[in-house]
Motif scaffolding. Structure first.
Motif, PDB file in Angstrom:
ATOM      1  N   ASP A 145       6.990  -6.092 -13.030  1.00 48.72           N
ATOM      2  CA  ASP A 145       6.727  -4.896 -13.748  1.00 48.72           C
ATOM      3  C   ASP A 145       5.609  -4.353 -12.979  1.00 48.72           C
ATOM      4  O   ASP A 145       5.218  -3.039 -13.624  1.00 48.72           O
ATOM      5  CB  ASP A 145       6.582  -5.178 -15.322  1.00 48.72           C
ATOM      6  CG  ASP A 145       7.911  -5.854 -15.787  1.00 48.72           C
ATOM      7  OD1 ASP A 145       8.857  -5.443 -15.467  1.00 48.72           O
ATOM      8  OD2 ASP A 145       7.637  -6.511 -16.806  1.00 48.72           O
ATOM      9  N   GLN A 165       0.207   1.793  -7.647  1.00 45.78           N
ATOM     10  CA  GLN A 165      -1.519   1.471  -7.857  1.00 45.78           C
ATOM     11  C   GLN A 165      -2.034   0.754  -6.340  1.00 45.78           C
ATOM     12  O   GLN A 165      -3.257   0.780  -6.466  1.00 45.78           O
ATOM     13  CB  GLN A 165      -1.593   0.284  -9.033  1.00 45.78           C
ATOM     14  CG  GLN A 165      -0.971   0.873 -10.203  1.00 45.78           C
ATOM     15  CD  GLN A 165      -1.231  -0.017 -11.142  1.00 45.78           C
ATOM     16  OE1 GLN A 165      -2.675  -0.708 -11.609  1.00 45.78           O
ATOM     17  NE2 GLN A 165      -0.477  -0.717 -12.164  1.00 45.78           N
ATOM     18  N   ASP A 173       3.434  -1.754 -10.873  1.00 44.07           N
ATOM     19  CA  ASP A 173       3.417  -0.673 -10.604  1.00 44.07           C
ATOM     20  C   ASP A 173       3.198  -0.286  -9.059  1.00 44.07           C
ATOM     21  O   ASP A 173       1.814  -0.506  -8.810  1.00 44.07           O
ATOM     22  CB  ASP A 173       3.039   0.447 -11.210  1.00 44.07           C
ATOM     23  CG  ASP A 173       3.188   2.041 -10.833  1.00 44.07           C
ATOM     24  OD1 ASP A 173       3.990   2.160  -9.712  1.00 44.07           O
ATOM     25  OD2 ASP A 173       2.302   3.009 -11.394  1.00 44.07           O
ATOM     26  N   ASP A 191       6.388   1.962   0.632  1.00 41.17           N
ATOM     27  CA  ASP A 191       6.699   1.374  -0.584  1.00 41.17           C
ATOM     28  C   ASP A 191       7.196   0.084  -0.441  1.00 41.17           C
ATOM     29  O   ASP A 191       7.069  -0.839  -1.036  1.00 41.17           O
ATOM     30  CB  ASP A 191       7.707   2.508  -1.341  1.00 41.17           C
ATOM     31  CG  ASP A 191       7.029   3.539  -1.912  1.00 41.17           C
ATOM     32  OD1 ASP A 191       5.912   3.551  -2.183  1.00 41.17           O
ATOM     33  OD2 ASP A 191       7.817   4.312  -2.125  1.00 41.17           O
TER      34      ASP A 191
END
Length: 433
Positions: free
Chosen positions: A327, A332, A329, A312
């Motif tokens: 914003d 993806q 994500d 991450d």
């Protein structure tokens, strides 16, 4: 509290924790009393709601709330009692929740590996070394001139390094394909900006020439419908332009911040920057070699939770690098793109941490100052940069971390069998260029 520990894999543990019924009941009763003092129920004054009404209205939700808190608190007590070091967030599940009976739940999680750090005694490490020669300085100055070159039309045949203005259209099996057409395109021969073989076939062409360029798209070409296919590009050469390098004069030197001193000052500045670049490149290459030897000598299993967290982190870095926005994500971005790198990063982080702990290393103030001065040296007012870092705790911690990392490298180098490998400046400081 009763605790049992089950080893379900090399790093995974499952705790079964049992809390006495009376402890649960006491906690629930206390929470219901607190609830009774603050809730509002029609027909009763605040703080005067009968306990049986409070239990009937809020008993189930209060019990669930209390059990959730008990699981969190007793999990912490249990891992402390059992001397476990959790890595990542546990999966906690209730098992027995009946009123009047002991409350039982399980917590499944991974633990940090126990690392028995092995020395690099006997391990071979290649340390790159290079020196800056006059020819390296000349080559870099030529590169700087090429970056600011202009192109002037000429009647001669095109050579590698020249620029040709062309129209082109690509055909496969006699049929034009989408995206294969361009007009008035300035193509620098030798830049490798077109598919392999294209630019080579335009060497020797002159303004006014027409030429069929026959090439094959690479097997791994990004457009799958073109990959591996043979194509013919019909090209029309409108102009040949010869590269013209700027003169070494005050106007050119000023572009690099050299306002006075002429060519000698410019050359001195170029060499100074090359020395800083080489020092950093040598440091990075040596660090990489040492860390590879450290991981080779100390193979360890690392928690999946830490790898997932690092994936991450790498996703976020990629999103920032490509300006995907706050914003976006990050989920993806496929995790597989970063899986190997994340595992290496986590492994190395754990091993470096063990080296620091085993040798009781702390960031050396003198080395921190040295790194700060190196970093600030490329700015016009270095002292202001140093002062800024020292007045900003977060920025200073980054430099201290770099210093501590260098101390780890030096410590490991002192253990290993080090062989100096001679490299050229370009090989070490400018790989791939």
């Amino acid at each position: 509290m009763q605790v049992s520990v089950e080893t379900t894999s090399a790093l995974e543990r499952r705790l079964t924790i049992q809390v006495p019924a009376e402890k649960v009941d006491t906690a629930v009763d206390e929470r219901l009393k607190q609830t009774a003092r603050r809730v509002k129920v029609d027909g009763f004054r605040p703080g005067k709601v009968p306990m049986n009404v409070v239990k009937r209205r809020f008993g189930d939700s209060v019990r669930q709330e209390v059990l959730s808190e008990l699981m969190r608190n007793h999990f912490i007590e249990a891992v402390t009692q059992e001397k476990l070091n959790p890595a990542g967030t546990p999966e906690i599940e209730p098992v027995k929740m009946n009123a009047g009976e002991p409350f039982e739940f399980t917590a499944t999680f991974e633990v940090y590996p126990v690392v028995e750090l092995k020395s690099l005694e006997g391990e071979s490490v290649e340390r790159p070394v290079a020196e800056i020669k006059d020819a390296d300085v000349e080559e870099l100055i030529t590169d700087l001139r090429k970056q600011r070159a202009t192109f002037v039309e000429t009647d001669k045949a095109a050579e590698t390094g020249d620029q040709v203005k062309i129209d082109f259209e690509g055909f496969i099996d006699g049929e034009a394909f989408a995206g294969g057409k361009g007009e008035g395109y300035d193509l620098t021969l030798g830049s490798n900006s077109f598919i392999p073989g294209f630019e080579d076939q335009l060497v020797g062409s002159k303004a006014g020439d027409s030429k069929d360029v026959e090439v094959s798209f690479p097997e791994d070409y990004q457009a799958a419908d073109l990959a591996g296919k043979a194509a013919v590009f019909k090209c029309k050469v409108h102009a040949v332009k010869q590269q013209q390098l700027p003169e070494l004069n005050d106007a050119f030197f000023a572009q690099f911040g050299v306002a006075e001193g002429g060519e000698s000052a410019f050359r001195a500045e170029v060499r100074k920057n090359m020395e800083a670049q080489l020092k950093q490149a040598t440091r990075n290459a040596t660090k990489q070699a040492v860390f590879e030897a450290l991981m080779k000598a100390n193979p360890i299993e690392v928690p999946r939770a830490l790898i997932s967290g690092e994936i991450d982190n790498l996703r976020r870095q990629a999103a920032q690098q490509y300006n995907l926005g706050q914003d976006f994500d990050i989920g993806q971005i496929p995790a597989d793109l970063f899986k190997d790198q994340a595992k290496n990063n986590v492994t190395l982080g754990l091993l470096v941490g063990e080296v620091i702990k085993a040798n009781e290393l702390k960031a050396d103030d003198a080395l921190v100052d040295e790194l700060l001065n190196e970093m600030a040296g490329s700015y016009q007012e270095p002292q202001k940069v140093v002062d800024y870092y020292k007045s900003n705790p977060e920025m200073l911690r980054q430099v201290q971390g770099a210093a501590l990392e260098q101390q780890v490298v030096d410590k490991l180098l002192s253990q290993a069998q080090v062989t100096d490998v001679t490299k050229t400046f370009r090989e070490l400081a400018m790989p791939g260029q």
